[in-house]
Design an enzyme around this catalytic site. Structure first.
Site, PDB file in Angstrom:
ATOM      1  N   SER A  37       0.834  -1.327   0.033  1.00 41.45           N
ATOM      2  CA  SER A  37       0.230  -0.103   0.050  1.00 41.45           C
ATOM      3  C   SER A  37       0.792   1.270  -0.188  1.00 41.45           C
ATOM      4  O   SER A  37       2.038   1.122   0.642  1.00 41.45           O
ATOM      5  CB  SER A  37      -0.961   0.040   1.384  1.00 41.45           C
TER       6      SER A  37
HETATM    7  N1  SAH Z   1      -0.727  -5.080   4.013  1.00 39.62           N
HETATM    8  C1  SAH Z   1       0.009  -4.887   2.682  1.00 39.62           C
HETATM    9  C2  SAH Z   1      -1.066  -4.953   1.638  1.00 39.62           C
HETATM   10  C3  SAH Z   1      -1.315  -6.111   1.272  1.00 39.62           C
HETATM   11  S1  SAH Z   1      -2.554  -6.344  -0.367  1.00 39.62           S
HETATM   12  C4  SAH Z   1       0.949  -3.809   2.878  1.00 39.62           C
HETATM   13  O1  SAH Z   1       1.414  -3.597   3.832  1.00 39.62           O
HETATM   14  O2  SAH Z   1       1.436  -3.060   1.907  1.00 39.62           O
HETATM   15  C5  SAH Z   1      -3.601  -7.055   0.074  1.00 39.62           C
HETATM   16  C6  SAH Z   1      -3.335  -8.664   0.618  1.00 39.62           C
HETATM   17  O3  SAH Z   1      -4.667  -9.315   1.035  1.00 39.62           O
HETATM   18  C7  SAH Z   1      -2.654  -9.629  -0.511  1.00 39.62           C
HETATM   19  O4  SAH Z   1      -1.588 -10.022  -0.247  1.00 39.62           O
HETATM   20  C8  SAH Z   1      -3.687 -10.482  -0.725  1.00 39.62           C
HETATM   21  O5  SAH Z   1      -3.236 -11.772  -1.141  1.00 39.62           O
HETATM   22  C9  SAH Z   1      -4.649 -10.722   0.529  1.00 39.62           C
HETATM   23  N2  SAH Z   1      -5.769 -11.441   0.662  1.00 39.62           N
HETATM   24  C10 SAH Z   1      -6.747 -11.205  -0.387  1.00 39.62           C
HETATM   25  N3  SAH Z   1      -7.615 -12.104   0.076  1.00 39.62           N
HETATM   26  C11 SAH Z   1      -7.696 -12.419   1.202  1.00 39.62           C
HETATM   27  C12 SAH Z   1      -8.153 -13.362   2.307  1.00 39.62           C
HETATM   28  N4  SAH Z   1      -9.426 -13.904   1.944  1.00 39.62           N
HETATM   29  N5  SAH Z   1      -7.760 -13.891   3.450  1.00 39.62           N
HETATM   30  C13 SAH Z   1      -6.327 -13.292   3.770  1.00 39.62           C
HETATM   31  N6  SAH Z   1      -5.455 -12.349   2.700  1.00 39.62           N
HETATM   32  C14 SAH Z   1      -6.152 -12.003   1.765  1.00 39.62           C
END
Ligand code: SAH
Length: 220
Positions: A63
């Site tokens: 993000s």
């Molecule tokens: N927190 C991160 C951003 C991650 S992007 C940062 O610090 O920048 C969002 C993440 O959510 C992705 O890695 C994706 O694989 C995960 N995700 C999507 N659906 C999900 C679910 N049902 N359970 C757990 N993780 C999920």
């Protein structure tokens, strides 16, 4: 580039966030403390302190810092609070929250097991006490007591799944991007897209605040 160069760029990023957002000093200090370049792929490191999302593999992103700042402020947590993160990704946002709440208080679920494994190793190497589990967040950490606050870093379709809201204490917040397709807005315009919402859990339901349009990867 050496650690001193990264540190200088990080200070510039934080100064920019201080000017452009209403982020609290507590959140800005947390962002100032986390080495974002350690969380991005090696070939993206020169961009690590630009205020934008970057690809981290598996079709996912880290993000943008201003979004991490806004969401961390909305979460409104204090040292010792137990926090549930949905979507570890590379682990950056979890590290920022861990800077605020302290050790052994951040629990994070990640759907893609390769990302979960890499984030767990990275967070441990950098000294962050974050518990990462691979799997669907809808059912992760069901064995744990309720969390003081929860946030999603992927967009829920229509509403935050009840199994996630139910694991947050009464009085606690759930901060999440929510995909609202096809609702009709002012003037009859169709308003589809993601909104950042903050729920406050009440004994008899939830209060909901809208915090504007956002863009996140979809929840799986
Ligand atoms: N927190 C991160 C951003 C991650 S992007 C940062 O610090 O920048 C969002 C993440 O959510 C992705 O890695 C994706 O694989 C995960 N995700 C999507 N659906 C999900 C679910 N049902 N359970 C757990 N993780 C999920």
């Amino acid at each position: 580039m050496g650690d001193a160069d990264y540190a200088a760029r990080r200070r510039q990023l934080v100064d920019g966030l201080r000017r452009r957002t209403d982020a609290s000093e507590r959140t800005l200090s947390a962002i100032a403390a986390v080495p974002r370049h350690e969380f991005v792929p090696a070939d993206r490191r020169s961009h690590a302190y630009e205020d934008r999302p970057l690809p981290i593999g598996h079709g996912q992103t880290i993000s943008a810092p201003h979004m991490v700042a806004i969401m961390t402020d909305l979460l409104d947590v204090s040292p010792g609070d137990r926090v549930f993160e949905v979507g570890t990704g590379c682990g950056y946002h979890a590290a920022v929250v861990a800077e605020i709440v302290g050790g052994e208080a951040v629990y994070s679920a990640e759907y893609v097991s390769e990302l979960a494994d890499a984030a767990r190793d990275r967070l441990a190497r950098l000294g962050y006490d974050v518990t990462v589990r691979a799997g669907d967040a809808r059912t992760a950490f069901e064995d744990r007591p309720p969390f003081d606050a929860t946030y999603l870093t992927c967009a829920a379709d229509g509403a935050v799944p009840a199994t996630i809201v139910d694991r947050t204490c009464v009085g606690g917040h759930v901060v999440a991007p929510v995909e609202t397709s096809g609702s009709v807005g002012a003037g009859g315009r169709s308003e589809s897209g993601q909104r950042l919402v903050r729920l406050t859990v009440r004994a008899d339901g939830v209060d909901r605040e809208d915090h504007g349009a956002v863009r996140f990867v979809p929840m799986r």
